[in-house]
Design a protein around this motif. Structure first.
Motif, PDB file in Angstrom:
ATOM      1  N   LYS A   1       2.179   1.613  -3.387  1.00  0.00           N
ATOM      2  CA  LYS A   1       1.092   2.002  -4.281  1.00  0.00           C
ATOM      3  C   LYS A   1       0.768   3.484  -4.131  1.00  0.00           C
ATOM      4  O   LYS A   1       0.542   4.180  -5.126  1.00  0.00           O
ATOM      5  CB  LYS A   1      -0.138   1.152  -3.982  1.00  0.00           C
ATOM      6  CG  LYS A   1      -1.319   1.420  -4.908  1.00  0.00           C
ATOM      7  CD  LYS A   1      -2.480   0.520  -4.567  1.00  0.00           C
ATOM      8  CE  LYS A   1      -3.685   0.810  -5.472  1.00  0.00           C
ATOM      9  NZ  LYS A   1      -4.836  -0.075  -5.138  1.00  0.00           N
ATOM     10  N   GLN A   2       0.747   3.956  -2.879  1.00  0.00           N
ATOM     11  CA  GLN A   2       0.471   5.371  -2.643  1.00  0.00           C
ATOM     12  C   GLN A   2       1.542   6.250  -3.274  1.00  0.00           C
ATOM     13  O   GLN A   2       1.248   7.307  -3.842  1.00  0.00           O
ATOM     14  CB  GLN A   2       0.385   5.643  -1.130  1.00  0.00           C
ATOM     15  CG  GLN A   2      -0.820   5.011  -0.452  1.00  0.00           C
ATOM     16  CD  GLN A   2      -2.130   5.584  -0.959  1.00  0.00           C
ATOM     17  OE1 GLN A   2      -2.219   6.743  -1.367  1.00  0.00           O
ATOM     18  NE2 GLN A   2      -3.172   4.748  -0.961  1.00  0.00           N
TER      19      GLN A   2
ATOM     20  N   LEU B   1       0.940   6.286  -6.982  1.00  0.00           N
ATOM     21  CA  LEU B   1      -0.214   7.121  -7.299  1.00  0.00           C
ATOM     22  C   LEU B   1       0.132   8.599  -7.228  1.00  0.00           C
ATOM     23  O   LEU B   1      -0.305   9.401  -8.064  1.00  0.00           O
ATOM     24  CB  LEU B   1      -1.369   6.797  -6.347  1.00  0.00           C
ATOM     25  CG  LEU B   1      -2.084   5.461  -6.577  1.00  0.00           C
ATOM     26  CD1 LEU B   1      -3.123   5.221  -5.495  1.00  0.00           C
ATOM     27  CD2 LEU B   1      -2.750   5.438  -7.944  1.00  0.00           C
ATOM     28  N   LYS B   2       0.923   8.977  -6.226  1.00  0.00           N
ATOM     29  CA  LYS B   2       1.333  10.385  -6.112  1.00  0.00           C
ATOM     30  C   LYS B   2       2.177  10.801  -7.307  1.00  0.00           C
ATOM     31  O   LYS B   2       1.997  11.893  -7.856  1.00  0.00           O
ATOM     32  CB  LYS B   2       2.109  10.586  -4.813  1.00  0.00           C
ATOM     33  CG  LYS B   2       1.234  10.534  -3.562  1.00  0.00           C
ATOM     34  CD  LYS B   2       2.062  10.767  -2.313  1.00  0.00           C
ATOM     35  CE  LYS B   2       1.167  10.720  -1.068  1.00  0.00           C
ATOM     36  NZ  LYS B   2       1.953  10.930   0.176  1.00  0.00           N
TER      37      LYS B   2
ATOM     38  N   ARG C   1      -6.991   8.952 -15.785  1.00  0.00           N
ATOM     39  CA  ARG C   1      -7.328   9.213 -14.386  1.00  0.00           C
ATOM     40  C   ARG C   1      -8.489   8.348 -13.895  1.00  0.00           C
ATOM     41  O   ARG C   1      -8.877   8.424 -12.736  1.00  0.00           O
ATOM     42  CB  ARG C   1      -7.717  10.684 -14.214  1.00  0.00           C
ATOM     43  CG  ARG C   1      -6.544  11.642 -14.353  1.00  0.00           C
ATOM     44  CD  ARG C   1      -7.024  13.065 -14.395  1.00  0.00           C
ATOM     45  NE  ARG C   1      -5.905  14.013 -14.430  1.00  0.00           N
ATOM     46  CZ  ARG C   1      -6.027  15.315 -14.701  1.00  0.00           C
ATOM     47  NH1 ARG C   1      -7.224  15.806 -14.986  1.00  0.00           N
ATOM     48  NH2 ARG C   1      -4.970  16.095 -14.700  1.00  0.00           N
TER      49      ARG C   1
ATOM     50  N   ASN D   1       0.829  -1.211   0.000  1.00  0.00           N
ATOM     51  CA  ASN D   1       0.000   0.000   0.000  1.00  0.00           C
ATOM     52  C   ASN D   1       0.859   1.255   0.000  1.00  0.00           C
ATOM     53  O   ASN D   1       0.544   2.238  -0.660  1.00  0.00           O
ATOM     54  CB  ASN D   1      -0.927   0.011   1.217  1.00  0.00           C
ATOM     55  CG  ASN D   1      -2.108  -0.912   1.044  1.00  0.00           C
ATOM     56  OD1 ASN D   1      -2.343  -1.410  -0.056  1.00  0.00           O
ATOM     57  ND2 ASN D   1      -2.847  -1.173   2.094  1.00  0.00           N
TER      58      ASN D   1
ATOM     59  N   GLU E   1       2.088   9.397 -10.244  1.00  0.00           N
ATOM     60  CA  GLU E   1       1.208   9.417 -11.412  1.00  0.00           C
ATOM     61  C   GLU E   1       0.367  10.686 -11.451  1.00  0.00           C
ATOM     62  O   GLU E   1       0.182  11.289 -12.516  1.00  0.00           O
ATOM     63  CB  GLU E   1       0.297   8.189 -11.381  1.00  0.00           C
ATOM     64  CG  GLU E   1      -0.610   8.078 -12.593  1.00  0.00           C
ATOM     65  CD  GLU E   1      -1.475   6.839 -12.548  1.00  0.00           C
ATOM     66  OE1 GLU E   1      -2.459   6.792 -13.311  1.00  0.00           O
ATOM     67  OE2 GLU E   1      -1.178   5.924 -11.761  1.00  0.00           O
ATOM     68  N   GLN E   2      -0.147  11.096 -10.296  1.00  0.00           N
ATOM     69  CA  GLN E   2      -0.938  12.323 -10.242  1.00  0.00           C
ATOM     70  C   GLN E   2      -0.088  13.537 -10.624  1.00  0.00           C
ATOM     71  O   GLN E   2      -0.552  14.434 -11.339  1.00  0.00           O
ATOM     72  CB  GLN E   2      -1.525  12.504  -8.843  1.00  0.00           C
ATOM     73  CG  GLN E   2      -2.636  11.507  -8.523  1.00  0.00           C
ATOM     74  CD  GLN E   2      -3.103  11.620  -7.099  1.00  0.00           C
ATOM     75  OE1 GLN E   2      -2.534  12.362  -6.290  1.00  0.00           O
ATOM     76  NE2 GLN E   2      -4.146  10.877  -6.752  1.00  0.00           N
TER      77      GLN E   2
END
Length: 424
Positions: free
Chosen positions: A220-221, A224-225, A288, A217, A227-228
């Motif tokens: 993954k976080q 994701l950060k 997204r 996790n 990717e954002q």
């Protein structure tokens, strides 16, 4: 943590004790039954005495009485005392079968014995003092009843205690698993109340899996950060030049000094810029995983297909369009438009000989084209020709439209079946 113990060993010890306890109870029960089975043992001994004594003594002999007042022996029914004779007269005489006569003071067992070689019936009598027998029997009953009750209580206590301890341990493990929190790493520490090795091993495996999940996790976080951040940067980088081109086109349209040739080029540039803007917005939404902000409208597939063919500026001589049972449906017009334009451009880009065949039958759209042998290796890729088909597949998946691709004899075809979208 409490002292560890194997659950298997714990249950083995408990049930071994239970087995021993039940065995002791069994021994007492057998003893009790034997003591209360006086008739059976008395019948055996009386039969034995009758057989031995009838063979040893003659009818005229005096039979010695070793247990006077307890055992008596007689040759012939007529030699019996009056009490015994009256008792036998009231019953059918069954030889070799023991009978019981109960008086106020005694239990009297009478066995008329006869055999083929005997001159007359040999009678064996056993007498038991009623008061002495009753007292000892009652005393034994009381003692055995108390022992049985205590033994059963002990067995029940151990069964209940065993069940309670195992249930508490399983309950502790269940409660710990229920309150595990992936976001809190401290919640994965083993519960201190567990003392059985098997349950501790289960808790260890669960704890390890949760810790691994927490690490995943965290990674993954972080992904994701990143990717954002990338999408935000990409959005800015794509939209900035599009906005500049849109502004420049708007200024040029206001100028009257443009020649007809420049006006045609400007119109072409504006269309290309609008398509780029539409495609960029759709791509960003797809990446997204965001729902489109466009409202669902009624779409005429035939009209929209004709418009996209015209906008693609494909040579009409190589495009063959077949219409059958043209229908309208509800959906996102931008998505349908991107799907049609990308498939038409892909077909035009990879077609060197032959024609582009477009068939619209109801809600089903089929676009096929012939490609060169040199491009055959590309058709084995999962997304076919280029990123255009990837976008088409992604849009179809998000809208629950069926899409199929096929390559046969150097002809590549895409089949899409549109479905009505739910208006929210």
């Amino acid at each position: 943590m409490a002292h560890k113990k194997s659950l298997h060993r714990f249950l083995t010890q408990r049930f071994t004790f239970l087995f021993i306890s039940l065995s002791i109870i069994y021994v007492f029960v057998v003893g009790f039954i034997n003591l209360n089975a006086m008739d059976d043992t008395t019948s055996y001994y009386m039969q034995y005495e009758a057989q031995v004594l009838s063979e040893y003594y003659q009818k005229e002999d005096d039979i010695l009485e070793f247990d006077k007042g307890i055992k008596e022996y007689y040759w012939g029914i007529d030699k019996l005392p009056k009490l015994y004779k009256e008792f036998l007269d009231k019953r059918s005489l069954d030889e070799n079968i023991m009978m019981l006569l109960e008086t106020d003071s005694h239990f009297i067992y009478i066995l008329p014995y006869n055999a083929a070689n005997l001159p007359e019936t040999f009678v064996v009598v056993h007498l038991f003092d009623k008061s002495a027998h009753s007292y000892s029997e009652k005393k034994l009953h009381i003692q055995l009843s108390i022992l049985f009750s205590i033994a059963l209580l002990v067995v029940m206590y151990f069964v209940l205690q065993t069940n309670r301890q195992v249930s508490l341990q399983v309950s502790s493990l269940k409660k710990w698993v229920r309150f595990l929190n992936i976001d809190n790493i401290n919640s994965a520490s083993l519960p201190k109340s567990l003392k059985f090795d098997e349950l501790i091993q289960i808790a260890s495996v669960v704890s390890l899996s949760y810790q691994q999940q927490q690490q995943l996790n965290t990674k993954k976080q972080a992904v994701l950060k990143r990717e954002q951040a990338f999408l935000s940067s990409l959005s800015h980088e794509l939209r900035t030049p599009i906005s500049i081109i849109s502004a420049a086109c708007a200024l040029l349209e206001k100028r009257n000094a443009l020649s007809d040739k420049d006006k045609k080029a400007l119109i072409k540039l504006s269309h290309a810029n609008d398509n780029m803007k539409r495609l960029t917005e759709t791509l960003l939404q797809l990446w997204r995983n965001q729902p489109t902000s466009e409202k669902i409208t009624q779409i005429s597939l035939g009209d929209l297909l004709a418009y996209e063919i015209k906008e693609s500026q494909v040579n009409s001589s190589i495009v063959e369009v077949t219409h059958n049972n043209i229908k309208s449906f509800q959906g996102h017009k931008t998505h349908v438009s991107i799907v049609m334009s990308n498939l038409i451009r892909n077909a035009h880009q990879y077609t060197t000989t032959g024609k582009i065949h477009i068939k619209l039958d109801g809600y089903v759209l089929i676009i096929s084209n012939q490609f060169d042998n040199d491009l055959h290796t590309h058709t084995n890729e999962s997304f076919g020709f280029g990123i255009g088909l990837y976008i088409v597949k992604k849009i179809c998946t998000d809208n629950n439209w069926m899409i199929q691709t096929d390559t046969t004899n150097f002809i590549f075809s895409v089949k899409i079946q549109f479905k009505n979208q739910t208006i929210i």
